[in-house]
Design a protein around this motif. Structure first.
Motif, PDB file in Angstrom:
ATOM      1  N   ASP A  16       1.032  23.989   3.548  1.00 44.29           N
ATOM      2  CA  ASP A  16       1.737  22.758   3.192  1.00 44.29           C
ATOM      3  C   ASP A  16       2.429  22.198   4.438  1.00 44.29           C
ATOM      4  O   ASP A  16       2.875  22.953   5.303  1.00 44.29           O
ATOM      5  N   LYS A  17       2.557  20.868   4.510  1.00 46.64           N
ATOM      6  CA  LYS A  17       3.173  20.236   5.675  1.00 46.64           C
ATOM      7  C   LYS A  17       4.605  20.716   5.892  1.00 46.64           C
ATOM      8  O   LYS A  17       5.035  20.926   7.040  1.00 46.64           O
ATOM      9  N   LEU A  18       5.344  20.922   4.805  1.00 41.49           N
ATOM     10  CA  LEU A  18       6.720  21.385   4.944  1.00 41.49           C
ATOM     11  C   LEU A  18       6.787  22.787   5.533  1.00 41.49           C
ATOM     12  O   LEU A  18       7.710  23.109   6.293  1.00 41.49           O
ATOM     13  N   LEU A  67      -6.171  21.056   5.567  1.00 38.19           N
ATOM     14  CA  LEU A  67      -7.108  20.405   4.641  1.00 38.19           C
ATOM     15  C   LEU A  67      -6.459  19.249   3.865  1.00 38.19           C
ATOM     16  O   LEU A  67      -5.437  19.420   3.208  1.00 38.19           O
ATOM     17  N   GLY A  68      -7.065  18.068   3.987  1.00 35.68           N
ATOM     18  CA  GLY A  68      -6.641  16.909   3.225  1.00 35.68           C
ATOM     19  C   GLY A  68      -5.430  16.174   3.759  1.00 35.68           C
ATOM     20  O   GLY A  68      -4.981  15.189   3.174  1.00 35.68           O
ATOM     21  N   GLN A  69      -4.886  16.626   4.902  1.00 36.75           N
ATOM     22  CA  GLN A  69      -3.655  16.015   5.404  1.00 36.75           C
ATOM     23  C   GLN A  69      -3.885  14.581   5.888  1.00 36.75           C
ATOM     24  O   GLN A  69      -3.069  13.693   5.638  1.00 36.75           O
ATOM     25  N   VAL A  70      -5.012  14.350   6.597  1.00 31.53           N
ATOM     26  CA  VAL A  70      -5.388  13.003   7.040  1.00 31.53           C
ATOM     27  C   VAL A  70      -6.890  12.836   6.826  1.00 31.53           C
ATOM     28  O   VAL A  70      -7.592  13.777   6.451  1.00 31.53           O
ATOM     29  N   ALA A  71      -7.395  11.630   7.107  1.00 30.68           N
ATOM     30  CA  ALA A  71      -8.796  11.310   6.812  1.00 30.68           C
ATOM     31  C   ALA A  71      -9.779  12.214   7.543  1.00 30.68           C
ATOM     32  O   ALA A  71     -10.854  12.529   7.028  1.00 30.68           O
ATOM     33  N   SER A  72      -9.431  12.639   8.746  1.00 28.92           N
ATOM     34  CA  SER A  72     -10.356  13.469   9.520  1.00 28.92           C
ATOM     35  C   SER A  72     -10.323  14.933   9.098  1.00 28.92           C
ATOM     36  O   SER A  72     -11.027  15.760   9.677  1.00 28.92           O
ATOM     37  N   GLN A  73      -9.505  15.253   8.085  1.00 28.88           N
ATOM     38  CA  GLN A  73      -9.346  16.648   7.693  1.00 28.88           C
ATOM     39  C   GLN A  73      -9.781  16.914   6.249  1.00 28.88           C
ATOM     40  O   GLN A  73      -9.352  17.861   5.611  1.00 28.88           O
ATOM     41  N   THR A  74     -10.671  16.059   5.730  1.00 31.95           N
ATOM     42  CA  THR A  74     -11.330  16.355   4.456  1.00 31.95           C
ATOM     43  C   THR A  74     -12.488  17.310   4.729  1.00 31.95           C
ATOM     44  O   THR A  74     -12.935  17.455   5.881  1.00 31.95           O
TER      45      THR A  74
END
Length: 400
Positions: free
Chosen positions: A321-323, A291-298
């Motif tokens: 989290d990405k990490l 969620l929220g990582q890139v534009a297509s994932q809002t």
């Protein structure tokens, strides 16, 4: 003395009721698949544990190295066979404990005397073996309840079987116990990790990848092949469906405004995945979205993408989290493959300013100018299907 057997302990399987035997059978089949290259591997399953016996110590080394990747196993222990004399058991105990970290650790010996005709009683065996180990490893101290190292001795008719090392397994459920789903494998960091998490929950995977030559090259496809190979090492064979996506992707960019092409492209991928899902008898689609990582994932983007299908979409990374995702990728050895500098069809066609809150009615409006049905079916019909793990072909040098 020789080590040609391991004792496997079930994890979550032990909580299963009437379905327990089905889960154990699935685990046994997955172990056979993992070690299909080893001949004369014998597997004996019991209610609470499983024994794997190899032909020799060389094969047992392979079992110990690969078994941690098989889901459904909480832990396992190599079992060393010893002669039935007290002296042989002492020597075997020294060999086993000598391979372990003993600094500041607590220790005990426990004995199971299955052979009731054995001339020595349990307390005598415990004393003789335990005191011998303690004399040679003075850094150890005795603790009878929950010691760091418990040397277990089982006296049988023809030999004594001894173990102390406990190796952690992958836990989870056996692959296949949770049905089958279709993973959208992009070639990036996230999607292989999503696949790993679903494998751990017992879901058997089919993979789908969208390939857009000449904008993406064969090195990008080979990267995906290598990721599929890694995922197939967790106890189950896997099929990868490579979709020719160029024609459809170019049509999207002709008909849909640039800032909505990412959403529309993902919707086309979902529609194609739906068709492949039906043919493979899969029950859900898996993605690596967070969620929220890139534009297509809002949330707005995901809502617009979801609207094109009624199939359940599983997103195991949605709140990670990405990490954390990178950490898992490094753990399962996919990270270095994923960061190879060969772009997939999504990154090649990423617009400069994608909509983060696309309106579904607007996306559908622009898509309605063209009938994508025929192009979707054509892409499905022309897909390439590859089985993993790939069989290594013998070269001329291999035969010499």
């Amino acid at each position: 003395m020789k080590t040609t057997q391991v004792l496997v302990r079930y994890g979550e399987l032990s909580t299963k009721g009437r379905n327990r035997n089905s889960f154990i059978g699935r685990l046994r089949d997955n172990i056979r698949q993992t070690f299909s290259d080893l001949e004369n591997l014998h597997i004996k399953s019991e209610r609470d544990r499983m024994f794997i016996t190899a032909a020799d110590e060389k094969d047992m080394e392979q079992v110990i190295n690969r078994l941690p990747n098989v889901f459904g196993i909480q832990s396992f222990s190599p079992v060393t066979e010893s002669g039935l004399s007290i002296e042989e058991m002492k020597n075997t105990a020294m060999s086993i404990v000598g391979k372990m970290d003993t600094a500041g650790k607590t220790f005990k010996v426990s004995v199971k005397r299955a052979n009731k005709n054995f001339p020595h009683e349990k307390p005598e065996i415990m004393h003789e073996v335990g005191s011998h180990v303690l004399r040679n490893f003075p850094e150890l101290s005795v603790q009878m309840k929950k010691p760091d190292i418990e040397l277990k001795v089982e006296i049988r008719e023809k030999a004594a079987y001894m173990m102390a090392e406990v190796i952690q397994g992958a836990a989870g459920l056996p692959v296949g116990a949770g049905g089958k789903a279709l993973l959208m494998l992009s070639g990036g960091i996230d999607s292989p990790v999503a696949g790993y998490h679903m494998l751990k929950r017992g879901v058997r995977l089919e993979l789908i990848h969208f390939f857009s030559p000449p904008f993406t090259n064969d090195r990008a496809k080979e990267k995906v092949f290598d990721l599929a190979e890694k995922l197939s090492q967790f106890g189950s064979s896997i099929k990868l469906h490579v979709i020719p996506f160029t024609k459809l992707q170019q049509e999207v960019h002709k008909q849909v405004p640039d800032n909505m092409t990412m959403t529309s492209t993902r919707r086309m991928m979902m529609r194609i995945a739906d068709e492949v899902l039906k043919e493979t008898n899969s029950k859900a689609i898996i993605t690596g979205e967070s969620l929220g990582q890139v534009a297509s994932q809002t949330l707005e983007s995901l809502q617009a993408i979801n609207a094109v299908t009624t199939t359940p979409i599983l997103r195991p990374l949605i709140a990670l989290d990405k990490l954390d995702i990178i950490g898992t990728a490094q753990k399962i050895d996919t990270y270095d493959i994923s960061i190879r500098p060969y772009e997939d069809c999504c990154t090649i066609f990423t617009p400069a300013n994608p909509k983060t809150k696309p309106k579904l009615d607007k996306v559908e409006y622009y898509e309605n100018f063209v009938s994508f049905d025929e192009m979707i079916q054509e892409a499905v019909d022309q897909r390439e299907i590859i089985q993993f793990p790939r069989v290594k072909e013998n070269t001329f040098e291999d035969l010499l």
